[in-house]
Design a protein around this motif. Structure first.
Motif, PDB file in Angstrom:
ATOM      1  N   LEU A  69       1.141  -1.416   0.153  1.00 22.77           N
ATOM      2  CA  LEU A  69      -0.296  -0.058  -0.729  1.00 22.77           C
ATOM      3  C   LEU A  69       1.042   1.280  -0.076  1.00 22.77           C
ATOM      4  O   LEU A  69       1.830   1.018   0.953  1.00 22.77           O
ATOM      5  N   SER A  70       0.287   2.117  -0.529  1.00 28.40           N
ATOM      6  CA  SER A  70       1.375   3.625  -0.631  1.00 28.40           C
ATOM      7  C   SER A  70       0.977   4.352   0.252  1.00 28.40           C
ATOM      8  O   SER A  70      -0.169   4.434   0.979  1.00 28.40           O
ATOM      9  N   MET A  71       2.321   4.275   1.724  1.00 29.12           N
ATOM     10  CA  MET A  71       2.194   5.212   2.454  1.00 29.12           C
ATOM     11  C   MET A  71       1.683   6.469   1.569  1.00 29.12           C
ATOM     12  O   MET A  71       1.306   7.417   2.509  1.00 29.12           O
ATOM     13  N   ASP A  72       2.323   6.957   0.787  1.00 31.33           N
ATOM     14  CA  ASP A  72       1.906   8.656   0.061  1.00 31.33           C
ATOM     15  C   ASP A  72       0.892   8.510   0.394  1.00 31.33           C
ATOM     16  O   ASP A  72       0.193  10.019   0.367  1.00 31.33           O
ATOM     17  N   ARG A  73      -0.154   7.644  -0.583  1.00 33.88           N
ATOM     18  CA  ARG A  73      -1.078   7.740  -1.668  1.00 33.88           C
ATOM     19  C   ARG A  73      -2.351   7.955   0.267  1.00 33.88           C
ATOM     20  O   ARG A  73      -3.116   8.322   0.091  1.00 33.88           O
ATOM     21  N   LEU A  74      -1.894   6.696   0.830  1.00 32.92           N
ATOM     22  CA  LEU A  74      -3.044   7.067   2.157  1.00 32.92           C
ATOM     23  C   LEU A  74      -2.447   8.210   3.346  1.00 32.92           C
ATOM     24  O   LEU A  74      -3.197   9.066   3.681  1.00 32.92           O
ATOM     25  N   ASN A  75      -1.352   8.253   3.273  1.00 37.22           N
ATOM     26  CA  ASN A  75      -1.474   9.942   4.128  1.00 37.22           C
ATOM     27  C   ASN A  75      -2.239  10.939   3.667  1.00 37.22           C
ATOM     28  O   ASN A  75      -2.816  11.540   4.036  1.00 37.22           O
ATOM     29  N   ARG A  76      -2.148  11.369   2.408  1.00 41.91           N
ATOM     30  CA  ARG A  76      -2.424  12.378   1.444  1.00 41.91           C
ATOM     31  C   ARG A  76      -4.055  11.523   1.757  1.00 41.91           C
ATOM     32  O   ARG A  76      -4.733  12.850   1.918  1.00 41.91           O
ATOM     33  N   ALA A  77      -4.882  10.865   1.913  1.00 43.78           N
ATOM     34  CA  ALA A  77      -5.922  10.218   1.484  1.00 43.78           C
ATOM     35  C   ALA A  77      -6.678  10.786   3.561  1.00 43.78           C
ATOM     36  O   ALA A  77      -7.338  11.225   3.763  1.00 43.78           O
ATOM     37  N   ILE A  78      -5.686  10.552   4.016  1.00 42.62           N
ATOM     38  CA  ILE A  78      -6.430  10.795   5.244  1.00 42.62           C
ATOM     39  C   ILE A  78      -6.313  12.501   5.470  1.00 42.62           C
ATOM     40  O   ILE A  78      -7.016  12.948   7.007  1.00 42.62           O
ATOM     41  N   ALA A  79      -5.398  12.793   4.923  1.00 46.00           N
ATOM     42  CA  ALA A  79      -5.227  14.129   5.459  1.00 46.00           C
ATOM     43  C   ALA A  79      -6.443  15.448   4.518  1.00 46.00           C
ATOM     44  O   ALA A  79      -7.132  16.107   4.697  1.00 46.00           O
ATOM     45  N   LEU A  80      -7.096  14.618   3.482  1.00 47.43           N
ATOM     46  CA  LEU A  80      -7.618  15.121   2.760  1.00 47.43           C
ATOM     47  C   LEU A  80      -9.234  14.664   3.229  1.00 47.43           C
ATOM     48  O   LEU A  80     -10.091  15.562   2.583  1.00 47.43           O
ATOM     49  N   LEU A  81      -9.885  13.459   3.517  1.00 49.86           N
ATOM     50  CA  LEU A  81     -10.531  12.866   3.814  1.00 49.86           C
ATOM     51  C   LEU A  81     -11.705  13.808   5.382  1.00 49.86           C
ATOM     52  O   LEU A  81     -10.678  13.000   5.997  1.00 49.86           O
ATOM     53  N   SER A  82     -13.018  13.645   5.218  1.00 46.23           N
ATOM     54  CA  SER A  82     -13.381  14.143   6.410  1.00 46.23           C
ATOM     55  C   SER A  82     -13.783  12.462   6.811  1.00 46.23           C
ATOM     56  O   SER A  82     -14.158  11.594   5.563  1.00 46.23           O
ATOM     57  N   ARG A  83     -14.678  12.738   8.255  1.00 45.02           N
ATOM     58  CA  ARG A  83     -15.581  11.495   8.117  1.00 45.02           C
ATOM     59  C   ARG A  83     -16.282  11.321   7.192  1.00 45.02           C
ATOM     60  O   ARG A  83     -17.281   9.951   7.175  1.00 45.02           O
ATOM     61  N   GLN A  84     -17.436  12.646   6.862  1.00 45.57           N
ATOM     62  CA  GLN A  84     -18.286  12.567   6.239  1.00 45.57           C
ATOM     63  C   GLN A  84     -17.390  12.063   5.209  1.00 45.57           C
ATOM     64  O   GLN A  84     -18.693  11.026   3.992  1.00 45.57           O
ATOM     65  N   ASP A  85     -16.651  12.400   4.164  1.00 43.79           N
ATOM     66  CA  ASP A  85     -16.664  11.095   3.203  1.00 43.79           C
ATOM     67  C   ASP A  85     -16.710   9.764   3.253  1.00 43.79           C
ATOM     68  O   ASP A  85     -16.887   9.398   2.286  1.00 43.79           O
ATOM     69  N   CYS A  86     -15.728   9.883   3.957  1.00 44.39           N
ATOM     70  CA  CYS A  86     -15.418   7.909   4.481  1.00 44.39           C
ATOM     71  C   CYS A  86     -16.680   7.667   4.389  1.00 44.39           C
ATOM     72  O   CYS A  86     -17.218   6.389   4.377  1.00 44.39           O
ATOM     73  N   ARG A  87     -18.051   8.178   5.159  1.00 41.09           N
ATOM     74  CA  ARG A  87     -18.916   7.078   5.225  1.00 41.09           C
ATOM     75  C   ARG A  87     -19.863   7.435   3.666  1.00 41.09           C
ATOM     76  O   ARG A  87     -20.644   6.455   3.147  1.00 41.09           O
ATOM     77  N   ARG A  88     -19.267   8.507   3.083  1.00 42.30           N
ATOM     78  CA  ARG A  88     -20.147   8.615   1.897  1.00 42.30           C
ATOM     79  C   ARG A  88     -19.654   7.341   0.856  1.00 42.30           C
ATOM     80  O   ARG A  88     -20.638   6.965   0.230  1.00 42.30           O
ATOM     81  N   LEU A  89     -18.087   7.257   0.655  1.00 36.12           N
ATOM     82  CA  LEU A  89     -17.900   5.753   0.079  1.00 36.12           C
ATOM     83  C   LEU A  89     -18.067   4.576   0.403  1.00 36.12           C
ATOM     84  O   LEU A  89     -18.078   3.725   0.037  1.00 36.12           O
ATOM     85  N   HIS A  90     -18.114   4.247   1.973  1.00 39.53           N
ATOM     86  CA  HIS A  90     -18.623   3.591   2.159  1.00 39.53           C
ATOM     87  C   HIS A  90     -20.659   3.238   1.425  1.00 39.53           C
ATOM     88  O   HIS A  90     -20.581   1.980   1.158  1.00 39.53           O
ATOM     89  N   ALA A  91     -21.183   4.388   1.628  1.00 38.68           N
ATOM     90  CA  ALA A  91     -22.351   4.189   1.338  1.00 38.68           C
ATOM     91  C   ALA A  91     -22.584   4.072  -0.617  1.00 38.68           C
ATOM     92  O   ALA A  91     -23.426   2.677  -0.418  1.00 38.68           O
TER      93      ALA A  91
END
Length: 148
Positions: A69-91
């Motif tokens: 897994l790309s640590m860079d991409r994971l860090n960027r995703a965590i920095a940019l995504l909100s809880r609401q965004d994660c719930r939307r992705l999950h939905a």
């Protein structure tokens, strides 16, 4: 074969999972809330992300070692995504799953998605970069050992 080390029985083919991930990718790219954020995270590497997502789910479902897994991409995703965004992705993931599978066949995929969401959401709340990095690395190690 020892039942404790056997992978779970899956009632779908790998190509069925690929179809779900492609459906999810399409839904995300059409979503006004997520598309701009994911464009920053993914850039023009959607097919790479789709392949990695399929590999990640197969690894977790079949109790294999996780793909790199790309640590860079994971860090960027965590920095940019909100809880609401994660719930939307999950939905959107659930919508994609239920587009391709009946409820009883979708349960394994939904369980993995729930595990991923449960791991990512606390990382989003961590504001201190060093602590977030440690939690991310710890979580990835737990994933690799199938203890998440």
């Amino acid at each position: 074969m020892d039942i404790a080390t056997a992978s779970p029985t899956l009632f779908f083919e790998d190509r069925d999972l690929t179809a779900v991930v492609e459906e999810l990718s399409h839904r995300v790219r059409c979503d006004s809330q997520l598309a701009p954020i994911m464009k920053q995270i993914v850039g023009n590497r959607w097919s790479e992300l789709e392949l990695g997502t399929v590999e990640l789910f197969l690894a977790m479902l079949k109790m294999r070692s996780l793909p790199d897994l790309s640590m860079d991409r994971l860090n960027r995703a965590i920095a940019l995504l909100s809880r609401q965004d994660c719930r939307r992705l999950h939905a959107l993931f659930l919508e994609a799953v239920f587009t391709h599978f009946p409820l009883h066949d979708a349960s394994n995929l939904v369980e993995v998605a729930d595990d991923i969401l449960g791991w990512i959401q606390p990382l989003l709340e961590e504001t201190e970069l060093g602590r977030r990095q440690r939690k991310l690395l710890n979580g990835m190690e737990r994933w690799r050992s199938n203890t998440i």
